[in-house]
Design a protein around this motif. Structure first.
Motif, PDB file in Angstrom:
ATOM      1  N   GLY A 236      86.243  52.049  35.914  1.00  0.00           N
ATOM      2  CA  GLY A 236      87.035  51.509  34.819  1.00  0.00           C
ATOM      3  C   GLY A 236      86.449  51.763  33.453  1.00  0.00           C
ATOM      4  O   GLY A 236      86.894  51.199  32.450  1.00  0.00           O
ATOM      5  N   GLU A 238      85.940  53.649  30.230  1.00  0.00           N
ATOM      6  CA  GLU A 238      86.609  54.641  29.386  1.00  0.00           C
ATOM      7  C   GLU A 238      85.643  55.296  28.408  1.00  0.00           C
ATOM      8  O   GLU A 238      84.650  54.703  28.002  1.00  0.00           O
ATOM      9  CB  GLU A 238      87.740  53.977  28.602  1.00  0.00           C
ATOM     10  CG  GLU A 238      88.857  53.433  29.458  1.00  0.00           C
ATOM     11  CD  GLU A 238      90.010  52.953  28.616  1.00  0.00           C
ATOM     12  OE1 GLU A 238      90.742  53.800  28.060  1.00  0.00           O
ATOM     13  OE2 GLU A 238      90.176  51.727  28.495  1.00  0.00           O
ATOM     14  N   CYS A 260      93.693  55.260  32.186  1.00  0.00           N
ATOM     15  CA  CYS A 260      93.638  53.870  32.644  1.00  0.00           C
ATOM     16  C   CYS A 260      92.203  53.435  32.882  1.00  0.00           C
ATOM     17  O   CYS A 260      91.477  54.065  33.664  1.00  0.00           O
ATOM     18  CB  CYS A 260      94.424  53.707  33.950  1.00  0.00           C
ATOM     19  SG  CYS A 260      96.170  54.149  33.818  1.00  0.00           S
ATOM     20  N   GLY A 261      91.794  52.377  32.204  1.00  0.00           N
ATOM     21  CA  GLY A 261      90.496  51.782  32.431  1.00  0.00           C
ATOM     22  C   GLY A 261      90.665  50.394  33.027  1.00  0.00           C
ATOM     23  O   GLY A 261      91.696  50.082  33.621  1.00  0.00           O
ATOM     24  N   VAL A 262      89.649  49.551  32.885  1.00  0.00           N
ATOM     25  CA  VAL A 262      89.719  48.172  33.354  1.00  0.00           C
ATOM     26  C   VAL A 262      89.253  47.276  32.221  1.00  0.00           C
ATOM     27  O   VAL A 262      88.132  47.424  31.721  1.00  0.00           O
ATOM     28  CB  VAL A 262      88.836  47.940  34.597  1.00  0.00           C
ATOM     29  CG1 VAL A 262      88.900  46.483  35.032  1.00  0.00           C
ATOM     30  CG2 VAL A 262      89.282  48.842  35.747  1.00  0.00           C
ATOM     31  N   TRP A 263      90.123  46.369  31.803  1.00  0.00           N
ATOM     32  CA  TRP A 263      89.803  45.420  30.738  1.00  0.00           C
ATOM     33  C   TRP A 263      90.188  44.023  31.184  1.00  0.00           C
ATOM     34  O   TRP A 263      90.956  43.846  32.138  1.00  0.00           O
ATOM     35  CB  TRP A 263      90.574  45.769  29.455  1.00  0.00           C
ATOM     36  CG  TRP A 263      90.053  46.976  28.742  1.00  0.00           C
ATOM     37  CD1 TRP A 263      90.096  48.273  29.181  1.00  0.00           C
ATOM     38  CD2 TRP A 263      89.418  47.009  27.465  1.00  0.00           C
ATOM     39  NE1 TRP A 263      89.526  49.109  28.260  1.00  0.00           N
ATOM     40  CE2 TRP A 263      89.097  48.360  27.188  1.00  0.00           C
ATOM     41  CE3 TRP A 263      89.089  46.044  26.528  1.00  0.00           C
ATOM     42  CZ2 TRP A 263      88.467  48.758  26.015  1.00  0.00           C
ATOM     43  CZ3 TRP A 263      88.463  46.431  25.352  1.00  0.00           C
ATOM     44  CH2 TRP A 263      88.156  47.778  25.114  1.00  0.00           C
ATOM     45  N   ARG A 276      97.182  54.780  26.709  1.00  0.00           N
ATOM     46  CA  ARG A 276      96.209  53.994  27.467  1.00  0.00           C
ATOM     47  C   ARG A 276      96.913  52.794  28.091  1.00  0.00           C
ATOM     48  O   ARG A 276      97.771  52.181  27.475  1.00  0.00           O
ATOM     49  CB  ARG A 276      95.086  53.481  26.578  1.00  0.00           C
ATOM     50  CG  ARG A 276      94.175  54.535  26.005  1.00  0.00           C
ATOM     51  CD  ARG A 276      93.211  53.894  25.018  1.00  0.00           C
ATOM     52  NE  ARG A 276      92.330  52.933  25.668  1.00  0.00           N
ATOM     53  CZ  ARG A 276      91.758  51.901  25.037  1.00  0.00           C
ATOM     54  NH1 ARG A 276      92.004  51.686  23.755  1.00  0.00           N
ATOM     55  NH2 ARG A 276      90.954  51.078  25.695  1.00  0.00           N
ATOM     56  N   GLN A 277      96.531  52.485  29.315  1.00  0.00           N
ATOM     57  CA  GLN A 277      97.001  51.248  29.941  1.00  0.00           C
ATOM     58  C   GLN A 277      95.844  50.630  30.696  1.00  0.00           C
ATOM     59  O   GLN A 277      95.179  51.291  31.503  1.00  0.00           O
ATOM     60  CB  GLN A 277      98.172  51.506  30.894  1.00  0.00           C
ATOM     61  CG  GLN A 277      98.647  50.218  31.566  1.00  0.00           C
ATOM     62  CD  GLN A 277      99.920  50.391  32.360  1.00  0.00           C
ATOM     63  OE1 GLN A 277     100.802  51.135  31.986  1.00  0.00           O
ATOM     64  NE2 GLN A 277     100.013  49.679  33.472  1.00  0.00           N
ATOM     65  N   THR A 278      95.573  49.359  30.428  1.00  0.00           N
ATOM     66  CA  THR A 278      94.520  48.676  31.154  1.00  0.00           C
ATOM     67  C   THR A 278      94.991  48.292  32.554  1.00  0.00           C
ATOM     68  O   THR A 278      96.195  48.294  32.838  1.00  0.00           O
ATOM     69  CB  THR A 278      94.070  47.411  30.403  1.00  0.00           C
ATOM     70  OG1 THR A 278      92.934  46.858  31.057  1.00  0.00           O
ATOM     71  CG2 THR A 278      95.162  46.372  30.380  1.00  0.00           C
ATOM     72  N   ARG A 279      94.029  47.968  33.401  1.00  0.00           N
ATOM     73  CA  ARG A 279      94.351  47.549  34.769  1.00  0.00           C
ATOM     74  C   ARG A 279      93.537  46.301  35.108  1.00  0.00           C
ATOM     75  O   ARG A 279      92.461  46.076  34.565  1.00  0.00           O
ATOM     76  CB  ARG A 279      94.022  48.650  35.774  1.00  0.00           C
ATOM     77  CG  ARG A 279      94.739  49.964  35.503  1.00  0.00           C
ATOM     78  CD  ARG A 279      94.506  50.951  36.629  1.00  0.00           C
ATOM     79  NE  ARG A 279      93.083  51.174  36.833  1.00  0.00           N
ATOM     80  CZ  ARG A 279      92.546  51.551  37.994  1.00  0.00           C
ATOM     81  NH1 ARG A 279      93.298  51.724  39.056  1.00  0.00           N
ATOM     82  NH2 ARG A 279      91.251  51.740  38.091  1.00  0.00           N
ATOM     83  N   CYS A 280      94.075  45.505  36.025  1.00  0.00           N
ATOM     84  CA  CYS A 280      93.417  44.287  36.491  1.00  0.00           C
ATOM     85  C   CYS A 280      93.108  44.436  37.969  1.00  0.00           C
ATOM     86  O   CYS A 280      93.996  44.786  38.768  1.00  0.00           O
ATOM     87  CB  CYS A 280      94.332  43.085  36.258  1.00  0.00           C
ATOM     88  SG  CYS A 280      93.643  41.525  36.828  1.00  0.00           S
TER      89      CYS A 280
END
Length: 312
Positions: A236, A238, A260-263, A276-280
């Motif tokens: 995750g 970036e 896509c990263g993780v935030w 960009r789109q965050t992921r859970c």
């Protein structure tokens, strides 16, 4: 997002050195099925990640984006699901996970699962086939045929097949099988993403390493699953977009524009030349230690597998 699902919790949570990692970062089959029921009841609907932006290409081939709100039925909430490391690594073999994705006798994507006694089963044992079956039963959960994104590495093959072993006697057969599975997945609404060939932290490696790693993915994995414009960051993590321009330029030059990263907070960011789109992560770590992060999706108590041990 998810990793490959735990089928047999007695094997994954057996007290060995792998137990805590599985407990942190994995989700069980029962939890995933319960999550789908909750997401459906809470009016979520699956969309294509490309629905969050309008893409244009000018006469010189330059790509640009403008933000747009995904069109969904009234009262519905758009959702993108993705799965990391759909490669069925060797370390998972004895720990209660599926072995690969395969086509059954009807040409549908299923899993091969081998239980602790060596019995073989073909069925729904991971995210893709479970979600496929759920959408068949609840077709309004998928908008315009969308399913999810499978983010693949390459260093231990593709989709559970030894496509990385150049001296393997079954290499041709394995490549053919992986390619057939990928074709059917795409036909039924799934997409693929790069998760780094070697699963290295893009922020920590050099631009030249990242370029070689991505090129190898396209050569060894992309040749089987097809092109993609999505990069899902390993760990995750970036890149620093303003300062690491060489890495960003490389991504764009090879056609990668969705990152896509993780935030900890949900967001979609549409820039002029990338999205960009965050992921859970819907795993043991968040469910047990940070259930508040998932409260907009479902109540954790309604999905948590009671066989989970305490996190250490």
């Amino acid at each position: 997002f998810f990793h490959s699902l735990i089928v047999d919790t007695s094997l994954a949570f057996d007290g060995d050195y792998m137990e805590n990692g599985y407990n942190y970062w994995m989700t069980t089959v029962d939890e995933f099925k319960a999550m789908l029921e909750e997401l459906y009841a809470n009016d979520f609907v699956l969309i294509d990640i490309h629905d969050v932006a309008v893409k244009t290409v000018n006469k010189n081939g330059k790509v640009s984006f403008k933000s747009k709100a995904p069109l969904v039925p009234a009262g519905k909430k758009p959702l993108v699901i993705s799965v990391d490391d759909v490669n069925y690594y060797e370390y998972m073999e004895k720990d209660g996970f599926a072995r690969n994705l395969m086509l059954d006798e009807n040409g549908e994507v299923k899993n091969l699962y081998i239980d602790k006694d060596g019995n073989e089963f073909v069925g729904d044992y991971d995210v893709a086939p479970i979600l496929d079956t759920f959408v068949k039963e609840h077709p309004d959960f998928s908008l315009r045929g969308a399913k999810g994104i499978l983010a693949l590495t390459g260093y231990e093959g593709t989709l559970g097949y030894d496509t990385h072993l150049v001296d393997s006697k079954t290499l041709k057969k394995d490549k053919k099988a992986a390619k057939a599975v990928a074709k059917r997945l795409k036909e039924t609404g799934w997409q693929f993403a790069i998760h780094g060939f070697g699963h290295r932290d893009a922020r920590k490696v050099s631009a030249s390493y990242l370029q070689a790693d991505t090129e190898r993915w396209f050569k060894e994995v992309g040749s089987l699953v097809g092109e993609t414009d999505i990069y899902i960051y390993p760990y995750g993590s970036e890149i620093d977009y303003p300062t690491e321009a060489d890495k960003l330029s490389h991504f764009q030059n090879v056609g990668l524009h969705y990152y896509c990263g993780v935030w900890t907070k949900a967001f979609v960011q549409v820039n002029s030349d990338y999205v960009r789109q965050t992921r859970c992560n819907l795993d043991g770590y968040n469910m047990i230690t940070r259930p508040d992060r998932l409260a907009d999706l479902f109540e954790v108590e309604r999905v948590l597998d009671k066989s989970r041990p305490e996190l250490r």
